[in-house]
Scaffold this motif. Structure first.
Motif, PDB file in Angstrom:
ATOM      1  N   ILE A 250       0.834  -1.205   0.000  1.00 41.23           N
ATOM      2  CA  ILE A 250       0.000   0.000   0.000  1.00 41.23           C
ATOM      3  C   ILE A 250       0.868   1.253   0.000  1.00 41.23           C
ATOM      4  N   GLN A 251       1.944   1.252   0.799  1.00 40.10           N
ATOM      5  CA  GLN A 251       2.856   2.396   0.807  1.00 40.10           C
ATOM      6  C   GLN A 251       3.486   2.599  -0.566  1.00 40.10           C
ATOM      7  N   SER A 252       3.929   1.508  -1.176  1.00 36.82           N
ATOM      8  CA  SER A 252       4.545   1.602  -2.502  1.00 36.82           C
ATOM      9  C   SER A 252       3.547   2.152  -3.515  1.00 36.82           C
ATOM     10  N   HIS A 253       2.304   1.707  -3.404  1.00 38.40           N
ATOM     11  CA  HIS A 253       1.261   2.192  -4.308  1.00 38.40           C
ATOM     12  C   HIS A 253       1.065   3.698  -4.167  1.00 38.40           C
ATOM     13  N   ILE A 254       0.968   4.171  -2.932  1.00 45.62           N
ATOM     14  CA  ILE A 254       0.701   5.596  -2.723  1.00 45.62           C
ATOM     15  C   ILE A 254       1.908   6.436  -3.127  1.00 45.62           C
ATOM     16  N   VAL A 255       3.110   5.925  -2.887  1.00 45.83           N
ATOM     17  CA  VAL A 255       4.304   6.614  -3.389  1.00 45.83           C
ATOM     18  C   VAL A 255       4.256   6.704  -4.912  1.00 45.83           C
ATOM     19  N   ALA A 256       3.876   5.601  -5.552  1.00 49.06           N
ATOM     20  CA  ALA A 256       3.791   5.585  -7.020  1.00 49.06           C
ATOM     21  C   ALA A 256       2.702   6.519  -7.531  1.00 49.06           C
ATOM     22  N   MET A 257       1.696   6.793  -6.714  1.00 51.13           N
ATOM     23  CA  MET A 257       0.669   7.758  -7.100  1.00 51.13           C
ATOM     24  C   MET A 257       1.247   9.165  -7.202  1.00 51.13           C
ATOM     25  N   PHE A 258       2.178   9.487  -6.309  1.00 49.27           N
ATOM     26  CA  PHE A 258       2.619  10.875  -6.201  1.00 49.27           C
ATOM     27  C   PHE A 258       4.049  11.135  -6.673  1.00 49.27           C
ATOM     28  N   LEU A 259       4.927  10.117  -6.635  1.00 53.36           N
ATOM     29  CA  LEU A 259       6.320  10.331  -7.042  1.00 53.36           C
ATOM     30  C   LEU A 259       6.464  10.813  -8.483  1.00 53.36           C
ATOM     31  N   PRO A 260       5.658  10.320  -9.431  1.00 54.53           N
ATOM     32  CA  PRO A 260       5.783  10.838 -10.802  1.00 54.53           C
ATOM     33  C   PRO A 260       5.532  12.338 -10.921  1.00 54.53           C
ATOM     34  N   SER A 261       4.928  12.933  -9.889  1.00 54.73           N
ATOM     35  CA  SER A 261       4.677  14.373  -9.924  1.00 54.73           C
ATOM     36  C   SER A 261       5.974  15.173 -10.022  1.00 54.73           C
ATOM     37  N   LEU A 262       7.106  14.539  -9.673  1.00 52.42           N
ATOM     38  CA  LEU A 262       8.404  15.200  -9.844  1.00 52.42           C
ATOM     39  C   LEU A 262       8.689  15.516 -11.308  1.00 52.42           C
ATOM     40  N   ILE A 263       8.124  14.712 -12.206  1.00 54.99           N
ATOM     41  CA  ILE A 263       8.455  14.884 -13.624  1.00 54.99           C
ATOM     42  C   ILE A 263       7.249  15.078 -14.529  1.00 54.99           C
ATOM     43  N   THR A 264       6.025  15.065 -13.992  1.00 55.47           N
ATOM     44  CA  THR A 264       4.861  15.168 -14.873  1.00 55.47           C
ATOM     45  C   THR A 264       4.801  16.510 -15.602  1.00 55.47           C
ATOM     46  N   ALA A 265       5.191  17.600 -14.924  1.00 56.99           N
ATOM     47  CA  ALA A 265       5.219  18.899 -15.615  1.00 56.99           C
ATOM     48  C   ALA A 265       6.200  18.855 -16.778  1.00 56.99           C
ATOM     49  N   TRP A 266       7.357  18.212 -16.554  1.00 59.19           N
ATOM     50  CA  TRP A 266       8.365  18.065 -17.622  1.00 59.19           C
ATOM     51  C   TRP A 266       7.819  17.185 -18.752  1.00 59.19           C
ATOM     52  N   ILE A 267       7.120  16.097 -18.381  1.00 61.28           N
ATOM     53  CA  ILE A 267       6.545  15.202 -19.398  1.00 61.28           C
ATOM     54  C   ILE A 267       5.531  15.952 -20.260  1.00 61.28           C
ATOM     55  N   ILE A 268       4.677  16.762 -19.613  1.00 59.17           N
ATOM     56  CA  ILE A 268       3.682  17.520 -20.365  1.00 59.17           C
ATOM     57  C   ILE A 268       4.353  18.469 -21.347  1.00 59.17           C
ATOM     58  N   ASN A 269       5.442  19.111 -20.899  1.00 59.08           N
ATOM     59  CA  ASN A 269       6.161  20.027 -21.785  1.00 59.08           C
ATOM     60  C   ASN A 269       6.822  19.301 -22.950  1.00 59.08           C
ATOM     61  N   LYS A 270       7.264  18.071 -22.719  1.00 56.32           N
ATOM     62  CA  LYS A 270       8.003  17.325 -23.739  1.00 56.32           C
ATOM     63  C   LYS A 270       7.091  16.616 -24.731  1.00 56.32           C
ATOM     64  N   ILE A 271       6.094  15.897 -24.238  1.00 52.65           N
ATOM     65  CA  ILE A 271       5.282  15.069 -25.142  1.00 52.65           C
ATOM     66  C   ILE A 271       3.821  15.501 -25.201  1.00 52.65           C
TER      67      ILE A 271
END
Length: 386
Positions: A250-271
């Motif tokens: 459950i902890q790993s799941h919730i981390v995976a929910m939010f950790l990509p937020s480190l790069i989602t703004a960059w992903i949106i700008n790129k693709i």
């Protein structure tokens, strides 16, 4: 790019502490439900209760913010949540299943308020910083992923009844959250814009961009909640995996929910947001495949991590698109409708999770989520948002 304002960091830190309520309930709600519920089919009702409470509170919370401002509403609800957390602890102490469910439904009011943090952050920045502000606030969920389950375990035997102390510790987190949110400042908007009633809601929802934003966030949340709610029951109660292994998944799941937020703004700008959301749907599909293939801890862990990533890409994608559908003076009514649709659907998913996993089994439950993924896929392919 210029740095983010103080409001964004206040909201991020506040979310890190107080969103722990959600991760705590996801982790122990089904376990406490199993101890207290009169029937196994009701075991996940406490988890569903907080989601139902969230769904029912979304519109009233948005209207309160329109009437009294975000700051006053945030602080008032946090103060209320301190008392409700203690009520949840008391309900476990007296072994009252329905009072426990009621208290968690009331905590849903707090979650509805916390879900407004991302909108408050987006309003605090310029339009080019909206993806970064939204994803930064959601980073607070990484800390919440550890804090919630951790205080659940540490508080389990703190008092006489198991998990009573967990909710006492949660009350203290809300106290600290109140202190932090006192530093938040309301964002001023143009008086002429504020006084204008804006377009009718019926006109706003006719826009394809509105439905793409809402459907992606709504279906992403529904699938995530459905599988996540059933996981502790399937993994710990039905398959007999340890509480520590269940906590780790459950902890790993919730981390995976939010950790990509480190790069989602960059992903949106790129693709672009379209490809990012399509990638999120693909992550959901692979998640279902892994979960279907076995019941070992590794199967649960791998599938729940991908479930979190898929949710992040669809939810942030939808959140980023939504402001394109409204003007500043229309924000509260559109945000209220968006939140109600998302969390209303999530509530249905959570309410049915326990019944479906007990009745159909884990594998058949997973298959029922596939049609839900077709809906956002069709919306994205049809409307092709930028």
């Amino acid at each position: 790019m210029k740095s983010l304002p103080k409001n964004v960091w206040v909201l991020t830190l506040g979310l890190a502490l107080m969103m722990s309520a959600s991760s705590l309930v996801v982790f122990v709600g089904g376990l406490v439900g199993t101890m207290l519920a009169p029937s196994d089919n009701l075991a996940t009702l406490p988890v569903a209760a907080i989601i139902v409470g969230t769904a029912l509170a979304t519109v009233p919370v948005a209207l309160l913010m329109k009437r009294f401002g975000r700051r006053m509403t945030f602080l008032s609800i946090i103060a209320f949540s301190i008392l409700v957390s203690l009520l949840a602890a008391y309900s476990i102490h007296i072994q009252s299943f329905y009072l426990f469910c009621t208290s968690l439904a009331l905590i849903g009011i707090s979650v509805a308020s916390l879900n407004q943090f991302r909108f408050a952050a987006m309003e605090s920045v310029s339009s080019d910083q909206i993806p970064k502000a939204a994803s930064t606030v959601l980073l607070g969920g990484i800390a919440a992923a550890f804090i919630g389950p951790e205080i659940a375990v540490r508080g389990k035997e703190l008092l006489s009844a198991s998990f009573t102390g967990s909710f006492v510790l949660l009350a203290f987190l809300f106290v600290f959250g109140f202190i932090i949110l006192s530093f938040y400042q309301n964002v001023k908007i143009n008086k002429e814009e504020k006084d204008s009633p804006g377009r009718p809601l019926t006109n706003i929802i006719k826009q394809p961009i509105f439905w793409t934003a809402v459907l992606c966030a709504m279906m992403g949340y529904a699938v995530m909640s459905f599988i996540m709610t059933a996981t502790p029951v399937s993994m710990h109660v039905m398959d007999g995996h340890s509480l520590e292994d269940t906590k780790w998944v459950i902890q790993s799941h919730i981390v995976a929910m939010f950790l990509p937020s480190l790069i989602t703004a960059w992903i949106i700008n790129k693709i672009g947001v379209t490809k990012m959301m399509l990638t999120g749907i693909l992550a959901f599909a692979i998640c279902i495949g892994i979960a279907y293939s076995g019941h070992h801890v590794g199967h649960y862990w791998g599938s729940l991590v991908l479930l979190g990533i898929g949710w992040n890409f669809l939810f942030i994608g939808g959140t980023t698109l939504l402001p394109q559908a409204y003007h500043a003076n229309e924000r509260f009514k559109v945000q209220a409708l968006n939140e109600f649709m998302i969390f209303g659907t999530q509530a249905v998913a959570a309410l049915s999770a326990g019944l479906v996993v007990h009745s159909l089994g884990w594998e058949n439950m997973l298959i029922t989520t596939i049609p839900l993924l077709v809906i956002p896929l069709a919306a994205i392919l049809k409307n092709r948002p930028a």
